[in-house]
Scaffold this active site. Structure first.
Site, PDB file in Angstrom:
ATOM      1  N   TYR A 110       6.959   8.544  -8.715  1.00 50.16           N
ATOM      2  CA  TYR A 110       6.836   6.957  -8.417  1.00 50.16           C
ATOM      3  C   TYR A 110       8.148   6.448  -8.947  1.00 50.16           C
ATOM      4  CZ  TYR A 110       2.065   7.121  -6.551  1.00 50.16           C
ATOM      5  OH  TYR A 110       1.035   7.292  -5.740  1.00 50.16           O
ATOM      6  N   LYS A 134      -5.925  10.742  -4.283  1.00 51.61           N
ATOM      7  CA  LYS A 134      -5.666  10.097  -5.652  1.00 51.61           C
ATOM      8  C   LYS A 134      -6.969  10.139  -6.431  1.00 51.61           C
ATOM      9  CE  LYS A 134      -2.213   6.704  -4.078  1.00 51.61           C
ATOM     10  NZ  LYS A 134      -1.888   5.490  -3.956  1.00 51.61           N
ATOM     11  N   ASN A 136      -6.089   2.812  -3.753  1.00 53.71           N
ATOM     12  CA  ASN A 136      -6.235   3.099  -2.362  1.00 53.71           C
ATOM     13  C   ASN A 136      -6.699   4.559  -1.771  1.00 53.71           C
ATOM     14  OD1 ASN A 136      -3.683   3.777  -2.940  1.00 53.71           O
ATOM     15  ND2 ASN A 136      -2.835   2.319  -1.686  1.00 53.71           N
ATOM     16  N   HIS A 162      -2.419   9.237  -1.035  1.00 59.58           N
ATOM     17  CA  HIS A 162      -0.984   9.089  -1.075  1.00 59.58           C
ATOM     18  C   HIS A 162      -0.485   9.852   0.105  1.00 59.58           C
ATOM     19  CE1 HIS A 162       3.179   8.983  -2.001  1.00 59.58           C
ATOM     20  NE2 HIS A 162       3.114  10.277  -1.461  1.00 59.58           N
ATOM     21  N   GLU A 201       8.915  15.035  -2.928  1.00 53.70           N
ATOM     22  CA  GLU A 201       7.546  14.902  -3.479  1.00 53.70           C
ATOM     23  C   GLU A 201       6.800  16.361  -3.617  1.00 53.70           C
ATOM     24  OE1 GLU A 201       5.642  11.860  -1.403  1.00 53.70           O
ATOM     25  OE2 GLU A 201       6.874  10.448  -2.242  1.00 53.70           O
ATOM     26  N   PHE A 204       3.554  -3.630 -10.855  1.00 53.43           N
ATOM     27  CA  PHE A 204       2.278  -2.803 -10.685  1.00 53.43           C
ATOM     28  C   PHE A 204       2.552  -1.335 -11.274  1.00 53.43           C
ATOM     29  CE2 PHE A 204       4.505  -2.588  -6.446  1.00 53.43           C
ATOM     30  CZ  PHE A 204       4.741  -1.190  -6.437  1.00 53.43           C
ATOM     31  N   ARG A 259      -7.814   4.234   4.510  1.00 58.95           N
ATOM     32  CA  ARG A 259      -7.949   3.167   3.403  1.00 58.95           C
ATOM     33  C   ARG A 259      -8.841   2.003   3.883  1.00 58.95           C
ATOM     34  NH1 ARG A 259      -1.596   3.528   2.070  1.00 58.95           N
ATOM     35  NH2 ARG A 259      -1.505   4.780   0.355  1.00 58.95           N
ATOM     36  N   THR A 314      -0.971   0.042   3.153  1.00 61.14           N
ATOM     37  CA  THR A 314      -1.155   0.210   1.501  1.00 61.14           C
ATOM     38  C   THR A 314      -2.469  -0.703   1.287  1.00 61.14           C
ATOM     39  OG1 THR A 314       1.132   0.484   1.422  1.00 61.14           O
ATOM     40  CG2 THR A 314      -0.079   0.078  -0.571  1.00 61.14           C
TER      41      THR A 314
HETATM   42  N1  UDP Z   1       0.463  -0.462  -5.372  1.00 63.48           N
HETATM   43  C1  UDP Z   1      -0.047  -1.248  -6.106  1.00 63.48           C
HETATM   44  N2  UDP Z   1       0.432  -2.707  -6.016  1.00 63.48           N
HETATM   45  C2  UDP Z   1       1.321  -3.154  -5.113  1.00 63.48           C
HETATM   46  C3  UDP Z   1       2.052  -1.986  -4.275  1.00 63.48           C
HETATM   47  C4  UDP Z   1       1.648  -0.682  -4.499  1.00 63.48           C
HETATM   48  O1  UDP Z   1      -0.997  -1.248  -7.181  1.00 63.48           O
HETATM   49  O2  UDP Z   1       1.607  -4.241  -4.938  1.00 63.48           O
HETATM   50  C5  UDP Z   1       0.448   1.060  -5.679  1.00 63.48           C
HETATM   51  C6  UDP Z   1      -0.522   1.686  -4.408  1.00 63.48           C
HETATM   52  O3  UDP Z   1      -1.634   2.433  -5.157  1.00 63.48           O
HETATM   53  C7  UDP Z   1       0.258   2.251  -3.612  1.00 63.48           C
HETATM   54  C8  UDP Z   1       1.320   2.883  -4.647  1.00 63.48           C
HETATM   55  O4  UDP Z   1       1.484   1.836  -5.718  1.00 63.48           O
HETATM   56  O5  UDP Z   1      -0.340   3.208  -2.836  1.00 63.48           O
HETATM   57  C9  UDP Z   1       2.503   3.170  -4.040  1.00 63.48           C
HETATM   58  O6  UDP Z   1       3.227   1.960  -3.368  1.00 63.48           O
HETATM   59  P1  UDP Z   1       3.948   2.016  -1.955  1.00 63.48           P
HETATM   60  O7  UDP Z   1       4.452   0.597  -1.478  1.00 63.48           O
HETATM   61  O8  UDP Z   1       4.602   3.202  -1.897  1.00 63.48           O
HETATM   62  O9  UDP Z   1       2.574   2.159  -0.991  1.00 63.48           O
HETATM   63  P2  UDP Z   1       2.255   3.586   0.040  1.00 63.48           P
HETATM   64  O10 UDP Z   1       3.310   4.441   0.130  1.00 63.48           O
HETATM   65  O11 UDP Z   1       1.159   4.301  -0.828  1.00 63.48           O
HETATM   66  O12 UDP Z   1       1.457   2.913   1.043  1.00 63.48           O
HETATM   67 MG    MG Z   2       4.998   5.120  -0.936  1.00 69.00          MG
END
Ligand code: UDP
Ligand code: MG
Length: 156
Positions: A52, A12, A115, A118, A129, A60, A105, A94
Site C-alpha cells: 500500500y 482480505k 471491503n 483486493h 504486487e 486511512f 463488494r 471500492t
Molecule cells: N480505503 C479506505 N478508505 C478510503 C479509501 C480506501 O479505508 O477512503 C481502503 C480500502 O480497504 C481500499 C484500500 O484502502 O480497498 C485501497 O484503496 P484503493 O483506493 O486502492 O481502492 P481499491 O483499489 O482497493 O478499490
Molecule cells: Mg487500489
C-alpha cells in the site's frame, strides 16, 4: 486492446474471517479465469507497507495497514484475457455502497474500509504486487496434467 494478463487478488482478513473465501474464488473461476497461485498467509508489516505504498500519508493509511494484518489473507494470482480490469469489474467499486449489486463488494461488504477483497489496478501494479507475495516458482500454469493422465490410463 484485450490481452492475456495476470493480476494479484487477495481475500482480505474480513473475508477470510467471515468464511467467504470459497464464494469469492468461485466468482473468478466461474468467470473463466485461471488461478495460477494460491496461499493463505499472515501479511508482515514490510509486505503491508510495500503493498500500500501509494497510500502512505492518506488519512486511512494506518487503519489500512492494521486491517490487512488483522488476520490471514488468501493471496492469489489470477490469469485471463483482460484479467486486471475484469477482476475489478467483478469486485465492484471500492465503496460497497457505490458498487453495483452483483459485485463482490456490493454483495459481501458494507463499508469502504473493510471491503473483503483486493485486486490490482493495472498490469504494472499487478506485477509489483505479485512479487511482494509470491516467488515466481510458486506460480503454476500446468493445466494439462489430468488430461495427460487420463489419456495415459486409457491408452494403457
Ligand atoms: N480505503 C479506505 N478508505 C478510503 C479509501 C480506501 O479505508 O477512503 C481502503 C480500502 O480497504 C481500499 C484500500 O484502502 O480497498 C485501497 O484503496 P484503493 O483506493 O486502492 O481502492 P481499491 O483499489 O482497493 O478499490
Ligand atoms: Mg487500489
Amino acid at each position: 486492446m484485450r490481452s492475456e494478463e495476470r493480476t494479484f487478488v487477495a481475500v482480505k482478513p474480513d473475508g477470510v474471517q467471515r468464511e467467504l473465501v470459497g464464494e469469492i474464488i468461485k466468482r473468478f473461476e466461474t468467470k473463466g479465469y485461471k488461478i495460477t497461485a494460491l496461499k493463505m498467509l499472515q501479511v508482515s508489516d514490510e509486505q503491508a507497507r510495500a503493498h500500500y505504498a501509494e497510500h502512505e500519508g492518506r488519512p486511512f493509511y494506518n487503519r489500512l495497514i492494521k486491517y490487512i494484518q488483522s488476520g490471514p489473507i488468501v493471496a492469489m494470482v489470477v490469469e485471463g484475457y483482460n484479467a486486471v480490469a475484469g477482476v475489478r469489474h467483478l469486485m465492484g467499486s471500492t465503496d460497497p455502497d457505490k458498487a453495483e449489486v452483483g459485485t463482490i463488494r456490493a454483495d459481501f461488504a458494507q463499508v469502504m474500509e473493510y471491503n473483503v477483497v483486493h485486486g490490482s489496478d493495472s498490469v504494472e501494479s499487478a506485477e509489483r504486487e505479485i512479487k511482494i507475495y509470491f516467488d515466481e516458482s510458486e506460480i503454476y500454469d500446468k493445466r494439462k496434467c489430468m488430461s495427460e493422465l487420463v489419456t495415459e490410463y486409457l491408452d494403457a
